[in-house]
Design a protein around this motif. Sequence first.
Motif, PDB file in Angstrom:
ATOM      1  N   ASP A 228      77.407  21.655  72.469  1.00 23.18           N
ATOM      2  CA  ASP A 228      77.237  20.662  73.524  1.00 23.18           C
ATOM      3  C   ASP A 228      75.846  20.756  74.125  1.00 23.18           C
ATOM      4  O   ASP A 228      75.211  21.827  74.103  1.00 23.18           O
ATOM      5  N   SER A 229      75.372  19.664  74.705  1.00 18.21           N
ATOM      6  CA  SER A 229      74.061  19.637  75.339  1.00 18.21           C
ATOM      7  C   SER A 229      74.017  20.604  76.523  1.00 18.21           C
ATOM      8  O   SER A 229      74.953  20.659  77.328  1.00 18.21           O
ATOM      9  N   PHE A 230      72.955  21.392  76.588  1.00 18.16           N
ATOM     10  CA  PHE A 230      72.640  22.275  77.720  1.00 18.16           C
ATOM     11  C   PHE A 230      73.614  23.448  77.875  1.00 18.16           C
ATOM     12  O   PHE A 230      73.477  24.239  78.808  1.00 18.16           O
ATOM     13  N   ARG A 231      74.597  23.594  76.974  1.00 19.78           N
ATOM     14  CA  ARG A 231      75.509  24.737  77.061  1.00 19.78           C
ATOM     15  C   ARG A 231      74.759  26.051  76.905  1.00 19.78           C
ATOM     16  O   ARG A 231      75.065  27.046  77.575  1.00 19.78           O
ATOM     17  N   TYR A 232      73.748  26.059  76.028  1.00 18.28           N
ATOM     18  CA  TYR A 232      72.983  27.270  75.748  1.00 18.28           C
ATOM     19  C   TYR A 232      72.291  27.822  76.987  1.00 18.28           C
ATOM     20  O   TYR A 232      71.981  29.012  77.079  1.00 18.28           O
ATOM     21  N   GLN A 233      72.008  26.955  77.988  1.00 17.59           N
ATOM     22  CA  GLN A 233      71.310  27.404  79.189  1.00 17.59           C
ATOM     23  C   GLN A 233      72.124  28.416  79.987  1.00 17.59           C
ATOM     24  O   GLN A 233      71.580  29.160  80.805  1.00 17.59           O
ATOM     25  N   LYS A 234      73.438  28.477  79.725  1.00 17.85           N
ATOM     26  CA  LYS A 234      74.298  29.402  80.449  1.00 17.85           C
ATOM     27  C   LYS A 234      74.267  30.808  79.864  1.00 17.85           C
ATOM     28  O   LYS A 234      74.709  31.756  80.515  1.00 17.85           O
ATOM     29  N   PHE A 235      73.803  30.947  78.607  1.00 20.61           N
ATOM     30  CA  PHE A 235      73.811  32.278  77.999  1.00 20.61           C
ATOM     31  C   PHE A 235      72.491  32.642  77.327  1.00 20.61           C
ATOM     32  O   PHE A 235      72.300  33.800  76.950  1.00 20.61           O
ATOM     33  N   CYS A 236      71.568  31.685  77.183  1.00 18.51           N
ATOM     34  CA  CYS A 236      70.279  31.971  76.534  1.00 18.51           C
ATOM     35  C   CYS A 236      69.219  31.030  77.098  1.00 18.51           C
ATOM     36  O   CYS A 236      68.624  30.242  76.367  1.00 18.51           O
ATOM     37  N   SER A 237      68.992  31.119  78.389  1.00 18.64           N
ATOM     38  CA  SER A 237      68.118  30.164  79.076  1.00 18.64           C
ATOM     39  C   SER A 237      66.654  30.271  78.652  1.00 18.64           C
ATOM     40  O   SER A 237      65.882  29.334  78.854  1.00 18.64           O
ATOM     41  N   ASP A 238      66.271  31.394  78.038  1.00 19.32           N
ATOM     42  CA  ASP A 238      64.860  31.555  77.643  1.00 19.32           C
ATOM     43  C   ASP A 238      64.436  30.586  76.550  1.00 19.32           C
ATOM     44  O   ASP A 238      63.241  30.417  76.303  1.00 19.32           O
ATOM     45  N   ILE A 239      65.381  29.932  75.874  1.00 22.21           N
ATOM     46  CA  ILE A 239      65.009  28.965  74.837  1.00 22.21           C
ATOM     47  C   ILE A 239      65.057  27.533  75.375  1.00 22.21           C
ATOM     48  O   ILE A 239      65.080  26.577  74.605  1.00 22.21           O
ATOM     49  N   SER A 240      65.038  27.390  76.696  1.00 22.16           N
ATOM     50  CA  SER A 240      65.124  26.056  77.297  1.00 22.16           C
ATOM     51  C   SER A 240      63.975  25.154  76.872  1.00 22.16           C
ATOM     52  O   SER A 240      64.103  23.936  76.880  1.00 22.16           O
ATOM     53  N   GLY A 241      62.846  25.741  76.493  1.00 26.80           N
ATOM     54  CA  GLY A 241      61.720  24.930  76.064  1.00 26.80           C
ATOM     55  C   GLY A 241      61.847  24.410  74.650  1.00 26.80           C
ATOM     56  O   GLY A 241      61.059  23.565  74.212  1.00 26.80           O
ATOM     57  N   GLN A 242      62.856  24.888  73.910  1.00 26.99           N
ATOM     58  CA  GLN A 242      63.063  24.452  72.533  1.00 26.99           C
ATOM     59  C   GLN A 242      63.834  23.133  72.513  1.00 26.99           C
ATOM     60  O   GLN A 242      64.542  22.787  73.449  1.00 26.99           O
ATOM     61  N   ASP A 243      63.710  22.397  71.409  1.00 28.02           N
ATOM     62  CA  ASP A 243      64.427  21.136  71.240  1.00 28.02           C
ATOM     63  C   ASP A 243      65.773  21.437  70.590  1.00 28.02           C
ATOM     64  O   ASP A 243      65.896  21.462  69.366  1.00 28.02           O
ATOM     65  N   ILE A 244      66.794  21.689  71.415  1.00 35.38           N
ATOM     66  CA  ILE A 244      68.116  22.048  70.908  1.00 35.38           C
ATOM     67  C   ILE A 244      68.874  20.775  70.540  1.00 35.38           C
ATOM     68  O   ILE A 244      68.932  19.818  71.312  1.00 35.38           O
ATOM     69  N   ARG A 245      69.486  20.760  69.354  1.00 33.73           N
ATOM     70  CA  ARG A 245      70.277  19.619  68.907  1.00 33.73           C
ATOM     71  C   ARG A 245      71.753  19.978  68.924  1.00 33.73           C
ATOM     72  O   ARG A 245      72.108  21.142  68.700  1.00 33.73           O
ATOM     73  N   THR A 246      72.605  19.005  69.176  1.00 36.20           N
ATOM     74  CA  THR A 246      74.040  19.257  69.267  1.00 36.20           C
ATOM     75  C   THR A 246      74.786  18.621  68.097  1.00 36.20           C
ATOM     76  O   THR A 246      74.358  17.597  67.553  1.00 36.20           O
ATOM     77  N   HIS A 247      75.919  19.253  67.727  1.00 38.92           N
ATOM     78  CA  HIS A 247      76.747  18.698  66.657  1.00 38.92           C
ATOM     79  C   HIS A 247      78.184  18.434  67.097  1.00 38.92           C
ATOM     80  O   HIS A 247      78.991  17.924  66.302  1.00 38.92           O
ATOM     81  N   SER A 248      78.541  18.768  68.348  1.00 42.83           N
ATOM     82  CA  SER A 248      79.878  18.499  68.894  1.00 42.83           C
ATOM     83  C   SER A 248      80.988  19.069  68.025  1.00 42.83           C
ATOM     84  O   SER A 248      82.110  18.556  68.013  1.00 42.83           O
ATOM     85  N   ALA A 249      80.665  20.132  67.270  1.00 43.63           N
ATOM     86  CA  ALA A 249      81.621  20.782  66.357  1.00 43.63           C
ATOM     87  C   ALA A 249      82.110  19.830  65.271  1.00 43.63           C
ATOM     88  O   ALA A 249      83.206  20.013  64.729  1.00 43.63           O
TER      89      ALA A 249
END
Length: 214
Positions: free
Chosen positions: A115-136
């Motif tokens: 999901d979008s922005f979920r990673y910010q809860k456990f790996c916020s240091d990669i917030s500057g990366q372009d994370i893509r989602t696949h919704s499982a």
Amino acid sequence: MKPAPPYDVSVFINCPFDPPYEPMMRALTFAVYDCGFVPRSALEEDNAGEVRYQKIVRMIEECRFGIHDISHVKLDRSTRLPRFNMPLELGLFLGATAFGNDRNRGKQCLILDRDSFRYQKFCSDISGQDIRTHSAKPAKAITVIRDWLSIPAAQNEVIVPSGSIIVERYKFFENELPGWCRELQLVPNELTFTDQRRLTELWLKAHPWSQTVP
């Protein structure tokens, strides 16, 4: 040992290996191959003489591209502890681009999450990366991978079919897979990564882009 595929077409896949993720793993493998690249995984070799960490470092060194799915960073039901293998391998890949030689600095990676922005809860240091989602959803992951790999493919004057086309090809492959397994005396739910990769290679050889998929 079989020589490693060429560096410029090798894609290191960093993802969970547990059974619930297997449909997504098959989709990632198929998408990479159908875009004209070669998927690599720590599962492709079983050498007790090589430390797992060293094997992963070697494979990252051998791959220009990396797909890192961090969507399964969650608490283990038995230990109640999180598993950080995927973030660790992502960190190794990013470290290679920051501190490696000229070749390693040219590596490219795709970071996937559910999901979008979920990673910010456990790996916020990669917030500057372009994370893509696949919704499982494997179909969505295929489209994301196609769009990402179509850019380096275009640099070699190769036009990769649209994501929706590759998704349909993947569905056709999945439907034919049991028959291919029977012919080759393989049990579908016992396929190793190497089995899966070889079956994908054989199917794609029999069904090139130019062939119409029903």
